[in-house]
Design a protein around this motif. Structure first.
Motif, PDB file in Angstrom:
ATOM      1  N   THR A 227      -1.964  -7.741 -18.377  1.00 20.32           N
ATOM      2  CA  THR A 227      -2.165  -8.935 -17.553  1.00 20.32           C
ATOM      3  C   THR A 227      -1.552  -8.691 -16.184  1.00 20.32           C
ATOM      4  O   THR A 227      -0.322  -8.726 -16.040  1.00 20.32           O
ATOM      5  CB  THR A 227      -1.513 -10.172 -18.191  1.00 20.32           C
ATOM      6  OG1 THR A 227      -2.054 -10.368 -19.500  1.00 20.32           O
ATOM      7  CG2 THR A 227      -1.774 -11.416 -17.359  1.00 20.32           C
ATOM      8  N   PRO A 273     -12.145 -19.366 -15.805  1.00 18.50           N
ATOM      9  CA  PRO A 273     -10.945 -19.595 -15.002  1.00 18.50           C
ATOM     10  C   PRO A 273     -11.298 -19.997 -13.569  1.00 18.50           C
ATOM     11  O   PRO A 273     -12.146 -19.379 -12.945  1.00 18.50           O
ATOM     12  CB  PRO A 273     -10.232 -18.242 -15.039  1.00 18.50           C
ATOM     13  CG  PRO A 273     -11.341 -17.253 -15.210  1.00 18.50           C
ATOM     14  CD  PRO A 273     -12.365 -17.931 -16.077  1.00 18.50           C
ATOM     15  N   GLN A 295      -1.573 -19.545 -13.219  1.00 16.97           N
ATOM     16  CA  GLN A 295      -1.743 -19.641 -14.667  1.00 16.97           C
ATOM     17  C   GLN A 295      -1.627 -21.083 -15.154  1.00 16.97           C
ATOM     18  O   GLN A 295      -2.258 -21.455 -16.137  1.00 16.97           O
ATOM     19  CB  GLN A 295      -0.712 -18.768 -15.383  1.00 16.97           C
ATOM     20  CG  GLN A 295      -1.008 -17.285 -15.309  1.00 16.97           C
ATOM     21  CD  GLN A 295      -0.196 -16.479 -16.303  1.00 16.97           C
ATOM     22  OE1 GLN A 295       0.443 -17.033 -17.195  1.00 16.97           O
ATOM     23  NE2 GLN A 295      -0.213 -15.171 -16.145  1.00 16.97           N
ATOM     24  N   ASP A 298      -5.268 -22.810 -14.189  1.00 16.24           N
ATOM     25  CA  ASP A 298      -6.507 -22.036 -14.196  1.00 16.24           C
ATOM     26  C   ASP A 298      -7.440 -22.396 -15.345  1.00 16.24           C
ATOM     27  O   ASP A 298      -8.505 -21.808 -15.503  1.00 16.24           O
ATOM     28  CB  ASP A 298      -6.221 -20.535 -14.218  1.00 16.24           C
ATOM     29  CG  ASP A 298      -5.477 -20.092 -15.474  1.00 16.24           C
ATOM     30  OD1 ASP A 298      -5.196 -20.954 -16.339  1.00 16.24           O
ATOM     31  OD2 ASP A 298      -5.172 -18.894 -15.584  1.00 16.24           O
ATOM     32  N   ASN A 302      -3.131 -18.707 -21.076  1.00 14.90           N
ATOM     33  CA  ASN A 302      -2.702 -17.374 -20.664  1.00 14.90           C
ATOM     34  C   ASN A 302      -1.703 -16.737 -21.618  1.00 14.90           C
ATOM     35  O   ASN A 302      -1.644 -15.513 -21.738  1.00 14.90           O
ATOM     36  CB  ASN A 302      -2.079 -17.425 -19.260  1.00 14.90           C
ATOM     37  CG  ASN A 302      -3.027 -17.982 -18.229  1.00 14.90           C
ATOM     38  OD1 ASN A 302      -2.972 -19.161 -17.915  1.00 14.90           O
ATOM     39  ND2 ASN A 302      -3.911 -17.159 -17.697  1.00 14.90           N
ATOM     40  N   ASP A 303      -0.886 -17.543 -22.282  1.00 12.46           N
ATOM     41  CA  ASP A 303       0.169 -16.969 -23.116  1.00 12.46           C
ATOM     42  C   ASP A 303      -0.124 -17.041 -24.609  1.00 12.46           C
ATOM     43  O   ASP A 303       0.722 -16.690 -25.433  1.00 12.46           O
ATOM     44  CB  ASP A 303       1.521 -17.619 -22.821  1.00 12.46           C
ATOM     45  CG  ASP A 303       1.522 -19.126 -23.098  1.00 12.46           C
ATOM     46  OD1 ASP A 303       0.440 -19.667 -23.414  1.00 12.46           O
ATOM     47  OD2 ASP A 303       2.596 -19.747 -22.992  1.00 12.46           O
ATOM     48  N   ASN A 332       3.161 -18.505 -14.557  1.00 15.19           N
ATOM     49  CA  ASN A 332       3.515 -17.926 -15.853  1.00 15.19           C
ATOM     50  C   ASN A 332       3.658 -19.054 -16.859  1.00 15.19           C
ATOM     51  O   ASN A 332       4.501 -19.932 -16.699  1.00 15.19           O
ATOM     52  CB  ASN A 332       4.831 -17.143 -15.741  1.00 15.19           C
ATOM     53  CG  ASN A 332       5.073 -16.280 -16.965  1.00 15.19           C
ATOM     54  OD1 ASN A 332       4.512 -16.520 -18.036  1.00 15.19           O
ATOM     55  ND2 ASN A 332       5.896 -15.266 -16.814  1.00 15.19           N
TER      56      ASN A 332
END
Length: 341
Positions: A227, A273, A295, A298, A302-303, A332
């Motif tokens: 990533t 996204p 993130q 979007d 993401n995680d 993040n």
């Protein structure tokens, strides 16, 4: 380190069984390495997912993986200076720690592993593993299962003092090679720049065997994913969606063109996204620009925790500040609930 011996030989099979049974006992009954001994995870760790060894099972590259828990295990693997990926032939170091429930911590850091058996990316100092950003990026160098330098039975190593096997590791040195060198059958790990997925094999000797970085047809889906943390915009491009709000609308930064020109086109992608796109004059040679939402705005998970941005009833706690207030500018989604060491 020996290569490619069949595991069907009786003596080798017995040795392998003894090593894994002893190692398994250490980890099952609390004798395995603890994260406070060797591990330092951070929000910059940008490799995640799982590799597979038919000998020792899954290898996890980040505690954000769905089956892991960052609250109790604090680890990850990182490709440094990832903006160098825009420079063919440039190299970035690979650092950090992966985890196997069968053999414990797997380190990419020379200060924990000691010097590799051969110095194919450098001798004595610096990284033991790197990625080369050629037109097809590839990894080279080494990682090491720290259990391979175990000196006292039942006391797992937090770092290795030498390259060879420990006194209590049954002759196993723990080294995992990421790319073949002269005289070996061809193998290695490459990165697909379009999908950011790793593919290929590493070799871990008789104990670990082949380490496969992506599933193939007929297997359950798995793999290791890169990533990118930073993006390098083309010359003339400035900043977009500096203070984003819920897509598909959002204020556009006044600095869309770094050359001071007026953006010729501005669009907002209305499907996840989400991203902005625009064109700058760039001294008479127009350049197309784009930038993703952060993130936390979007529209994607993401995680891998099944929670997304600020969606009502399913908001991601990693997108909130210390007061629990949603922060759309966070890039993040990871939610740290532990102290980093």
């Amino acid at each position: 380190m020996q290569f490619f011996k069949p595991l069907r030989h009786t003596l080798l099979s017995i040795t392998l069984a003894v090593i894994l049974s002893v190692l398994g006992g250490w980890f099952i009954f609390g004798g395995g390495a603890t994260e406070t001994q060797i591990v330092s995870a951070g929000s910059t760790d940008n490799l995640s997912g799982y590799a597979w060894s038919s000998n020792i099972g899954w290898i996890s590259f980040n505690c954000i993986n769905p089956l892991e828990n960052c609250g109790t295990s604090n680890y990850g693997v990182h490709i440094a200076n990832d903006t160098l990926r825009f420079t063919p032939g440039a190299k970035s170091d690979i650092t950090g720690t992966a985890w196997s429930s069968n053999i414990g911590w797997i380190s990419f850091d020379r200060n924990k592993t000691g010097n590799p058996p051969s110095s194919d990316i450098g001798s004595g100092v610096g990284p033991i593993a790197q990625i080369t950003w050629s037109p097809t990026p590839y990894m080279s160098g080494w990682a090491r299962a720290l259990a391979g330098c175990q000196n006292i039975l039942g006391v797992p190593a937090s770092s290795c003092s030498g390259s060879g096997p420990g006194l209590a590791s049954g002759g196993w040195d723990g080294w995992i090679k990421l790319r073949s060198t002269v005289g070996e059958p061809n193998y290695g790990i490459t990165l697909n720049s379009a999908t950011n997925k790793l593919t290929g094999f590493a070799w871990g000797g008789d104990v670990v065997g082949w380490v496969k970085f992506a599933s193939t047809v007929g297997e359950p889906s798995y793999g290791v994913v890169f990533t990118p943390i930073g993006t390098l915009p083309p010359v003339g491009c400035g900043i977009a969606n500096n203070v984003p709000v819920a897509p598909p609308t959002g204020p556009i930064s006044a600095n869309l063109c770094s050359d001071g020109s007026t953006p010729l086109v501005t669009n907002n992608n209305t499907t996840a996204p989400y991203s902005w796109s625009w064109t700058c004059a760039n001294g008479g040679s127009p350049v197309s620009c784009s930038a993703p939402y952060t993130q936390c705005s979007d529209g994607i998970d993401n995680d891998g925790d099944t929670r997304i941005d600020n969606n009502a009833g399913n908001d991601d706690p990693g997108c909130k500040d210390s007061l629990g207030v949603y922060s759309p500018t966070r890039n993040n989604e990871r939610n740290f609930k532990f102290n980093e060491f």
